[in-house]
Each structure stands twice: as structure tokens, then as C-alpha cells.
Write a protein that holds these residues in place. Structure first.
Motif, PDB file in Angstrom:
ATOM      1  N   ARG A   1      15.924  55.177 177.018  1.00  0.00           N
ATOM      2  CA  ARG A   1      14.744  56.503 177.379  1.00  0.00           C
ATOM      3  C   ARG A   1      14.931  57.255 176.207  1.00  0.00           C
TER       4      ARG A   1
ATOM      5  N   ASP B   1      13.016  60.523 174.359  1.00  0.00           N
ATOM      6  CA  ASP B   1      12.453  61.902 174.632  1.00  0.00           C
ATOM      7  C   ASP B   1      11.457  62.297 173.201  1.00  0.00           C
TER       8      ASP B   1
ATOM      9  N   HIS C   1       3.579  58.904 172.238  1.00  0.00           N
ATOM     10  CA  HIS C   1       4.147  58.091 173.423  1.00  0.00           C
ATOM     11  C   HIS C   1       4.281  56.485 173.142  1.00  0.00           C
TER      12      HIS C   1
ATOM     13  N   THR D   1       6.621  64.080 177.177  1.00  0.00           N
ATOM     14  CA  THR D   1       6.358  65.135 178.213  1.00  0.00           C
ATOM     15  C   THR D   1       7.317  64.832 179.534  1.00  0.00           C
ATOM     16  N   SER D   2       7.888  65.955 180.056  1.00  0.00           N
ATOM     17  CA  SER D   2       8.683  65.778 181.183  1.00  0.00           C
ATOM     18  C   SER D   2       7.919  65.242 182.528  1.00  0.00           C
ATOM     19  N   SER D   3       8.252  64.396 183.118  1.00  0.00           N
ATOM     20  CA  SER D   3       7.649  63.982 184.651  1.00  0.00           C
ATOM     21  C   SER D   3       8.464  64.733 185.755  1.00  0.00           C
TER      22      SER D   3
ATOM     23  N   GLU E   1      11.526  53.631 178.673  1.00  0.00           N
ATOM     24  CA  GLU E   1      10.594  54.784 179.069  1.00  0.00           C
ATOM     25  C   GLU E   1      10.789  55.961 178.365  1.00  0.00           C
TER      26      GLU E   1
ATOM     27  N   ASP F   1       9.538  59.429 177.413  1.00  0.00           N
ATOM     28  CA  ASP F   1       9.362  60.663 178.197  1.00  0.00           C
ATOM     29  C   ASP F   1       8.896  61.866 177.102  1.00  0.00           C
TER      30      ASP F   1
ATOM     31  N   ARG G   1      -0.195  64.067 182.576  1.00  0.00           N
ATOM     32  CA  ARG G   1       0.693  63.584 183.904  1.00  0.00           C
ATOM     33  C   ARG G   1       0.004  64.434 184.926  1.00  0.00           C
TER      34      ARG G   1
ATOM     35  N   ASP H   1       7.213  51.399 180.147  1.00  0.00           N
ATOM     36  CA  ASP H   1       6.658  51.272 178.792  1.00  0.00           C
ATOM     37  C   ASP H   1       6.556  49.933 178.259  1.00  0.00           C
TER      38      ASP H   1
ATOM     39  N   ASP I   1      10.781  61.273 189.298  1.00  0.00           N
ATOM     40  CA  ASP I   1      11.931  60.659 188.847  1.00  0.00           C
ATOM     41  C   ASP I   1      11.850  59.107 188.714  1.00  0.00           C
ATOM     42  N   LYS I   2      11.513  58.603 187.569  1.00  0.00           N
ATOM     43  CA  LYS I   2      11.252  57.370 187.402  1.00  0.00           C
ATOM     44  C   LYS I   2      12.823  56.440 187.735  1.00  0.00           C
TER      45      LYS I   2
END
Length: 226
Positions: A162, A164, A66, A142-144, A138, A140, A25, A108, A147-148
């Protein structure tokens, strides 16, 4: 309508990047709407996903975990809709954007459920007239740094799942434009989230064909009347 400067050719500022199992990212600041749309056109089907919010652009190259989990979550939703005989239309990772809001995202996976009939025959989606997806996924791993959820809220997506890599959370859009975690999916209110998370974990121990069979049988046993 565009309040972000177009003079961005020499001012890209990467502010965050991460890698995990091949996932990458990067977030760039100072990106104009025109540049965002140009990138969408140039890298279409290029294996990366873009998210944009008021001049901040995230470019994400998804990892195998992912892609695995987003597809498993998608298959869950599709199986639930099939077995519960609910209308559904899938949107995959369609790009949703609103220039007047200066935001855009490629979920996604996404689905129309309540509004499935409204888009059943659409080849394109115009959010100025068409309903947004009722549910988006979504993942995640890896953290983004972007802020989606803010973008999803601006686009009025009612429900977001979501994940993780360990925990599954369902977020529901509130009247004030924020998301709150809820204990059950508004789209599938009788389906326990803990069980869905257990099935996601099960995938690491069995192959996908067997996983689909077992999940479908569980749905039939729990929710489908003889």
C-alpha cells in the motif's frame, strides 16, 4: 447466494466522494451483486475501477499520480523478479470476485510469484479453483470509504503493498483473516522497504528511463552475485 436486494434502480446512495489531481471516488450503498456484475460488463476498459463488498460499491477514476505510482511499484516488482531470477506472472488490474463472498476488487497491479507456475497458461482466473495473486498493489492517494483490505482478505491475497503518495507499507495476511504490517515483503524478504520508498521519491527528480536504469543497477549491486 445473494443477500442484497436487486431493487436498487432508485436507491443508489452516494455516501462519499473525493477529488485530487483528477482522481475521483464515489461509494454507493444498497447495490446488488447483479448490478455490480452488470456494471463490470458495461464499463469494461472504461477507465474506472470498481470494488464491491456486501452491497457497497466504490467507483474510482484514477488520477495521473495514482497511475504513475502504481506503475512504478509494478516495475519494481518486475525488476526484482527479473534480476533475482524468480518466476512471476502479472495480472494487472484483473477483476477478482467471489459471488458467495459478495465481494470483488480490481487491484492496481497484482502478481503471482510463489504460484506463478499454477497460472502460467491461464487466460482466465477462477478463484474457486485457482490461487489468488500472491501480491497486490493498492495506491491510495485519496482515502477510500470502502475498506479494500477486507476484500483482499476475503479473497485470500497473502500480501498487499500500500502506498499513500508518501509512505510504503507491506501488509501480510494472518491466519485470523486480518492483515498486519510487516517490516519486509514476504515475497522479497531481503529488500529494505525504506530503500524502495526512497526510489519512489526519486522518480520526481529524474525521468522514468533513468529511474528504471538506476533501480535495476541498485538491485544488481545489492542482490545479484557476479
Amino acid at each position: 447466494m445473494n443477500d442484497v436486494s436487486d431493487n436498487t434502480a432508485t436507491t443508489f446512495q452516494p455516501v462519499a466522494a473525493s477529488t485530487l489531481c483528477g482522481e475521483q471516488r464515489i461509494v454507493l450503498d444498497g447495490i446488488s451483486w447483479n448490478t455490480y456484475e452488470t456494471l463490470l460488463d458495461e464499463i469494461q476498459n472504461g477507465g474506472v475501477r470498481l470494488a464491491y463488498d456486501h452491497g457497497r460499491l466504490e467507483i474510482m477514476s484514477p488520477s495521473l499520480p495514482h497511475e504513475k505510482y502504481k506503475r512504478l511499484l509494478g516495475r519494481m516488482i518486475e525488476i526484482l523478479a527479473e534480476e533475482l531470477d524468480l518466476p512471476i506472472n502479472s495480472g494487472g488490474s484483473t477483476t477478482f470476485r467471489r459471488e458467495e463472498l459478495l465481494c470483488g476488487i480490481e487491484p492496481d497491479e497484482c502478481y503471482w510469484l510463489l504460484h506463478a507456475s499454477d497460472v502460467a497458461h491461464n487466460d482466465t482466473i477462477d478463484l474457486s479453483v485457482d490461487p489468488p495473486p500472491d501480491l497486490a498493489i493498492e495506491v491510495d492517494i485519496t482515502s477510500s470509504s470502502l475498506d479494500k483490505m477486507v476484500i483482499c482478505a476475503a479473497l485470500q491475497i497473502p500480501e498487499v503493498w500500500r502506498f499513500d503518495g508518501r509512505d510504503l507499507h507491506v501488509q501480510q495476511l494472518q491466519r485470523d483473516g486480518t492483515y498486519l504490517p510487516v517490516s519486509a515483503s514476504p515475497s522479497f524478504p531481503n529488500v529494505p522497504l525504506d530503500t524502495l520508498a526512497e526510489y519512489l521519491a526519486l522518480r520526481s527528480r529524474i525521468d522514468e528511463r533513468q529511474w528504471v536504469k538506476e533501480f535495476r543497477q541498485w538491485v544488481r549491486d545489492e542482490f545479484v552475485s557476479e
